[in-house]
Enzyme design. Structure first.
Site, PDB file in Angstrom:
ATOM      1  N   CYS A 163       0.808  -1.219   0.000  1.00  0.00           N
ATOM      2  CA  CYS A 163       0.000   0.000   0.000  1.00  0.00           C
ATOM      3  C   CYS A 163       0.841   1.268   0.000  1.00  0.00           C
ATOM      4  O   CYS A 163       0.300   2.371  -0.078  1.00  0.00           O
ATOM      5  CB  CYS A 163      -0.944  -0.009   1.199  1.00  0.00           C
ATOM      6  N   HIS A 302      -2.622   8.206   5.526  1.00  0.00           N
ATOM      7  CA  HIS A 302      -2.877   6.904   4.896  1.00  0.00           C
ATOM      8  C   HIS A 302      -4.329   6.522   5.180  1.00  0.00           C
ATOM      9  O   HIS A 302      -5.026   6.061   4.291  1.00  0.00           O
ATOM     10  CB  HIS A 302      -1.899   5.861   5.445  1.00  0.00           C
ATOM     11  N   GLU A 313      -1.477   5.316  13.143  1.00  0.00           N
ATOM     12  CA  GLU A 313      -1.036   6.498  12.386  1.00  0.00           C
ATOM     13  C   GLU A 313      -1.246   7.768  13.212  1.00  0.00           C
ATOM     14  O   GLU A 313      -0.417   8.681  13.181  1.00  0.00           O
ATOM     15  CB  GLU A 313      -1.782   6.605  11.047  1.00  0.00           C
ATOM     16  N   LYS A 334      -9.184   8.331   1.070  1.00  0.00           N
ATOM     17  CA  LYS A 334      -9.813   7.007   0.986  1.00  0.00           C
ATOM     18  C   LYS A 334     -11.271   7.035   1.452  1.00  0.00           C
ATOM     19  O   LYS A 334     -12.010   6.081   1.217  1.00  0.00           O
ATOM     20  CB  LYS A 334      -9.014   5.993   1.809  1.00  0.00           C
ATOM     21  N   HIS A 339      -9.497   2.218  -0.822  1.00  0.00           N
ATOM     22  CA  HIS A 339      -8.049   1.968  -0.770  1.00  0.00           C
ATOM     23  C   HIS A 339      -7.591   1.379  -2.096  1.00  0.00           C
ATOM     24  O   HIS A 339      -7.907   0.232  -2.415  1.00  0.00           O
ATOM     25  CB  HIS A 339      -7.750   1.004   0.378  1.00  0.00           C
ATOM     26  N   PHE A 397       1.666  -3.233   4.022  1.00  0.00           N
ATOM     27  CA  PHE A 397       1.912  -4.540   4.614  1.00  0.00           C
ATOM     28  C   PHE A 397       3.399  -4.873   4.450  1.00  0.00           C
ATOM     29  O   PHE A 397       3.991  -4.607   3.408  1.00  0.00           O
ATOM     30  CB  PHE A 397       1.093  -5.627   3.905  1.00  0.00           C
TER      31      PHE A 397
END
Length: 412
Positions: A163, A302, A313, A334, A339, A397
């Site tokens: 991502c 994010h 975050e 998002k 996403h 990830f």
């Protein structure tokens, strides 16, 4: 201090618009791209909502035969690159093609090709596999196809950091120009993973929302968030060395000021719980840009709408900015497009450039119920304010953290 790098063109294929103009209009009106999955029958799936690209036809952007030899993720990349190059007014016949490169990443490549050919293998045997299966499927083919379509013969790379791919791709293009390896880089990310195995896999990981309500499915930082919504699309930008852009009279949208990366070295899917890794990425980007934390007034987070990401975050932002964190406007794109995995950071980069240009910070659509542990300003309402910097975060990830800082362009 390396060579200065500016943004001179942008292109986007998104769930809320098939161009930067359409996308940005959608962002300003708080349009959401969520709906019931149409790519396949998802009625038996726990997650039945995605943010699909609507009305896209590859042949509208490239030769029909060329489109047939590309999977959707590559088509999206070529379409976005076409818009970006046209927007930049870049005439490759006047350029040294070996000084113009590509850095377009995809996190996954084509699950469609893999599913389709695997079914053939099981039903009809190995002799029936499409001879082009591998070049259709592998994720570097977005960069390869962009290079081929537009005659870009310089450095050609495909960064894969899940991502964080889009942000890393633009960041590495920025470094390539700074270092002198190229004068122009076509950079961004692309993804198209709304497929049976894509949705099933992320659902099994408990990463996707099970909400059936399109208005409450992707709600970053909201107390009721339950997972992310899979999006798809691409965003591509033209980055240029400043003097190169000036010589050809290019319109300059913004300057890329700083880039920072770290690894959590903690867990394959969860960010570090204390936010240390993401905080360090932000600190490195600020050091690279030569800015003090107090100069950052806006962050494009994010913000995936998963419990862990948004909480950790938030902790990272507090760690990087201290008491100043409470004064920063933070939003998540998002909340409208879901996403986009490998394309997420690139779409969010385009958003940052538009926000700098217009002095407009979009709201985090759907954000209603504050979470006691996520207690910063997540832009429940849009804001109009003069911006000098926009900081964008991407976390992937594997523990990948990437931060890029865009700056309002000023002559020096």
């Amino acid at each position: 201090m390396g060579r200065r790098v500016v943004v001179t063109g942008m292109g986007a294929i998104t769930p809320i618009g098939l161009s930067v103009g359409e996308f940005w209009s959608g962002v300003k009106e708080g349009k959401i791209g969520f709906g019931t999955i149409t790519r396949f029958d998802a009625s038996e799936y726990k997650c039945q909502i995605a943010a699909e690209v609507k009305g896209f036809e590859g042949k509208n952007y490239m030769d029909f035969k060329a489109a047939k030899r590309m999977e959707l993720f590559s088509q999206y990349a070529v379409a976005a690159a076409k818009e970006a190059l046209e927007d930049a007014g870049l005439d490759m016949e006047k350029e040294d093609a070996y000084r113009a490169g590509v850095s377009v990443g995809s996190g996954i490549g084509s699950l469609q090709a893999m599913e389709r050919e695997h079914a053939k293998l099981l039903e009809k045997g190995p002799s029936r596999i499409n001879p082009l299966m591998v070049p259709l499927m592998i994720c570097n083919m977005a960069a390869g196809n962009v290079s081929i379509q537009f005659g870009l013969k310089g450095k050609n790379i495909n960064v894969v950091t899940a991502c964080a791919t889009g942000t890393n791709s633009i960041g590495e293009a920025f470094r390539s120009i700074q270092y002198g390896e190229a004068d122009v880089m076509i950079a961004g990310g692309t993804e198209s993973s709304v497929t049976p195995v894509g949705i099933a896999g992320f659902t099994a990981l408990t990463a996707l929302t099970s909400s059936k309500d399109i208005n409450r499915c992707s709600i970053p930082f909201d107390k009721e968030r339950s997972g992310f919504v899979m999006g798809e699309g691409a965003a591509v930008v033209v980055l240029e060395e400043l003097d190169h852009a000036k010589k050809r009279g290019a319109k300059i949208y913004a300057e890329v000021a700083g880039y920072g990366c770290t690894a959590d070295a903690y867990h394959i899917t969860s960010p570090a719980e204390d936010g240390e890794g993401a905080a360090k990425a932000m600190e490195f980007a600020m050091a690279d840009a030569g800015v003090e934390p107090e100069e950052i007034t806006y962050i494009n987070a994010h913000g995936t709408s998963t419990h862990h990401n948004d909480l950790f975050e938030t902790r990272a932002i507090k760690k990087a900015f201290g008491a100043h964190a409470g004064s920063i406007k933070i939003n998540s794109t998002k909340s409208m497009v879901g996403h986009l995995l490998g394309a997420a950071g690139a779409v969010e980069f385009v958003t940052c450039v538009k926000e700098l240009e217009e002095g407009y910070i979009h709201r985090t659509v759907g954000y209603q119920i504050p979470d006691e542990e996520c207690d910063l300003d997540y832009c429940k309402e849009a804001a109009e304010m003069e911006l000098k910097y926009a900081l964008s975060n991407s976390l992937g990830f594997g523990g990948h953290n990437a931060t890029i800082i865009v700056k309002k362009y000023e002559e020096q």
